[in-house]
Design a protein around this motif. Sequence first.
Motif, PDB file in Angstrom:
ATOM      1  N   MET A  63       3.349  -0.886  -5.022  1.00 39.33           N
ATOM      2  CA  MET A  63       3.028   0.507  -5.371  1.00 39.33           C
ATOM      3  C   MET A  63       3.793   1.529  -4.536  1.00 39.33           C
ATOM      4  O   MET A  63       3.975   2.666  -4.946  1.00 39.33           O
ATOM      5  CB  MET A  63       1.538   0.762  -5.146  1.00 39.33           C
ATOM      6  CG  MET A  63       0.634   0.192  -6.195  1.00 39.33           C
ATOM      7  SD  MET A  63      -1.068   0.443  -5.617  1.00 39.33           S
ATOM      8  CE  MET A  63      -1.956  -0.421  -6.871  1.00 39.33           C
ATOM      9  N   GLY A  64       4.164   1.146  -3.300  1.00 40.08           N
ATOM     10  CA  GLY A  64       4.828   2.100  -2.409  1.00 40.08           C
ATOM     11  C   GLY A  64       4.789   1.594  -0.982  1.00 40.08           C
ATOM     12  O   GLY A  64       4.292   0.497  -0.725  1.00 40.08           O
ATOM     13  N   PRO A  65       5.276   2.408  -0.019  1.00 37.24           N
ATOM     14  CA  PRO A  65       5.392   1.940   1.359  1.00 37.24           C
ATOM     15  C   PRO A  65       4.055   1.518   1.964  1.00 37.24           C
ATOM     16  O   PRO A  65       3.048   2.220   1.829  1.00 37.24           O
ATOM     17  CB  PRO A  65       5.947   3.145   2.123  1.00 37.24           C
ATOM     18  CG  PRO A  65       6.416   4.105   1.099  1.00 37.24           C
ATOM     19  CD  PRO A  65       5.776   3.768  -0.200  1.00 37.24           C
ATOM     20  N   PHE A  66       4.087   0.371   2.643  1.00 35.77           N
ATOM     21  CA  PHE A  66       2.930  -0.122   3.390  1.00 35.77           C
ATOM     22  C   PHE A  66       3.422  -0.593   4.757  1.00 35.77           C
ATOM     23  O   PHE A  66       4.421  -1.292   4.838  1.00 35.77           O
ATOM     24  CB  PHE A  66       2.247  -1.290   2.669  1.00 35.77           C
ATOM     25  CG  PHE A  66       1.077  -1.826   3.461  1.00 35.77           C
ATOM     26  CD1 PHE A  66      -0.188  -1.307   3.272  1.00 35.77           C
ATOM     27  CD2 PHE A  66       1.267  -2.794   4.442  1.00 35.77           C
ATOM     28  CE1 PHE A  66      -1.260  -1.763   4.043  1.00 35.77           C
ATOM     29  CE2 PHE A  66       0.202  -3.246   5.213  1.00 35.77           C
ATOM     30  CZ  PHE A  66      -1.062  -2.729   5.010  1.00 35.77           C
ATOM     31  N   VAL A  67       2.717  -0.200   5.824  1.00 28.93           N
ATOM     32  CA  VAL A  67       3.091  -0.664   7.162  1.00 28.93           C
ATOM     33  C   VAL A  67       1.853  -1.145   7.919  1.00 28.93           C
ATOM     34  O   VAL A  67       0.713  -0.756   7.602  1.00 28.93           O
ATOM     35  CB  VAL A  67       3.753   0.453   8.008  1.00 28.93           C
ATOM     36  CG1 VAL A  67       5.081   0.888   7.405  1.00 28.93           C
ATOM     37  CG2 VAL A  67       2.819   1.639   8.178  1.00 28.93           C
ATOM     38  N   TYR A  68       2.102  -1.973   8.930  1.00 27.36           N
ATOM     39  CA  TYR A  68       1.036  -2.393   9.837  1.00 27.36           C
ATOM     40  C   TYR A  68       0.737  -1.228  10.784  1.00 27.36           C
ATOM     41  O   TYR A  68       1.659  -0.659  11.378  1.00 27.36           O
ATOM     42  CB  TYR A  68       1.502  -3.618  10.645  1.00 27.36           C
ATOM     43  CG  TYR A  68       0.542  -3.999  11.754  1.00 27.36           C
ATOM     44  CD1 TYR A  68      -0.516  -4.857  11.497  1.00 27.36           C
ATOM     45  CD2 TYR A  68       0.700  -3.477  13.036  1.00 27.36           C
ATOM     46  CE1 TYR A  68      -1.404  -5.192  12.504  1.00 27.36           C
ATOM     47  CE2 TYR A  68      -0.203  -3.810  14.048  1.00 27.36           C
ATOM     48  CZ  TYR A  68      -1.243  -4.670  13.777  1.00 27.36           C
ATOM     49  OH  TYR A  68      -2.115  -4.991  14.769  1.00 27.36           O
ATOM     50  N   ALA A  69      -0.535  -0.882  10.943  1.00 29.76           N
ATOM     51  CA  ALA A  69      -0.900   0.099  11.973  1.00 29.76           C
ATOM     52  C   ALA A  69      -2.287  -0.208  12.494  1.00 29.76           C
ATOM     53  O   ALA A  69      -3.241  -0.340  11.718  1.00 29.76           O
ATOM     54  CB  ALA A  69      -0.859   1.515  11.430  1.00 29.76           C
ATOM     55  N   ASP A  70      -2.390  -0.310  13.811  1.00 27.07           N
ATOM     56  CA  ASP A  70      -3.663  -0.550  14.484  1.00 27.07           C
ATOM     57  C   ASP A  70      -4.065   0.762  15.159  1.00 27.07           C
ATOM     58  O   ASP A  70      -3.346   1.248  16.045  1.00 27.07           O
ATOM     59  CB  ASP A  70      -3.454  -1.664  15.524  1.00 27.07           C
ATOM     60  CG  ASP A  70      -4.712  -1.960  16.311  1.00 27.07           C
ATOM     61  OD1 ASP A  70      -5.718  -1.237  16.135  1.00 27.07           O
ATOM     62  OD2 ASP A  70      -4.675  -2.899  17.126  1.00 27.07           O
ATOM     63  N   VAL A  71      -5.195   1.324  14.753  1.00 24.06           N
ATOM     64  CA  VAL A  71      -5.577   2.641  15.294  1.00 24.06           C
ATOM     65  C   VAL A  71      -5.903   2.592  16.782  1.00 24.06           C
ATOM     66  O   VAL A  71      -6.020   3.621  17.437  1.00 24.06           O
ATOM     67  CB  VAL A  71      -6.762   3.276  14.526  1.00 24.06           C
ATOM     68  CG1 VAL A  71      -6.364   3.573  13.091  1.00 24.06           C
ATOM     69  CG2 VAL A  71      -8.019   2.437  14.608  1.00 24.06           C
TER      70      VAL A  71
END
Length: 332
Positions: A63-71
Amino acid sequence: PRQINRWPSNESSEPPTDSPRVLITGGLGQLGVGLAQMLRQQYGKENVILSDIRRPPAEVYNMGPFVYADVLDYKNLRELVVNNRITWLVHYSALLSAVGEANMALARTINITGLHNVLDLALENCLRLFVPSTIGAFGPSSPRDPAPDLCIQRPRTIYGVSKVHAELMGEYLHHKYGLDFRCLRYPGVVSAHTKPGGGTTDYAVQIFHDALSTGHHECYLRSNTRLPMMHISDCHRATVEFMQAPESRLSLRTYNIAAMSFTPEEVAEEIRKHLPHLRVTYNPDTIRQTIADSWPVRFDDSNARQDWGWKPAYGLSEMVTDMLASIREKRT
Ligand code: AKB
């Protein structure tokens, strides 16, 4: 805080509203993918980045850009914001009410430490920051029918406490440093394609799946437990419209938004207009019933309506018709 960059007060220096670059945290929960879709339609696929700590299903990648992110990882978040020229941050990462009661320490870490990270990041990078709050930010001593925007808030869950903390921290940083903090108190959100995770209002999604599969739903709340609810597309539209509203229109930074209020009995009755054989049994569980009994039964959202034109499209009957059609469509 890390570094604070104060906004100059002239309007022209606000983060651009017509071409934002958006990062969504906690993007694989109930709300992230749908919000990303709505924002991408308006601002372009590449300008909205979804993130989470989990690996998404293939269709989300497509669907579009996805990245790993840990808050909880400030440097990782900062790198994402800087490298991707982010201007709007939507902070969906949180543990919900029921699961929070079962994991208090984790809820405190994700919901409070994670929030502090995004607040610092927003200050450092002059971001427009959206943090959802909830009917769960109220408690047994709050006015319940309806709950206004400004009243006593003494929630009895760690989820509620963390959300009141978010409201107050965001507003404090707005008044002290000009942070463009925006917060909506969401009702229970009802969605066909994404499941809620560990909330008190989750039955209002499960009942549709059960109605269409086994024809029997066992409800963990009493039949007459009334709670404010909203169709997911209204929730997304409210969020986008609120993010787009000029600062000059906002008399508050935290608004209630409402659409409908119903009990398990009432939603079951509405579903029976389509599926007469639906059977519902009630087996209240102590934790979720106690939580629900402490929440408002109705929201007063007159300030949102007045200030930035909020208006829901779905009432109970429209929501039930749409839910049944959408779940059926997915099953075929
Ligand atoms: C929950 O039930 O915890 C959430 C909420 C109302 O915030 N859906």
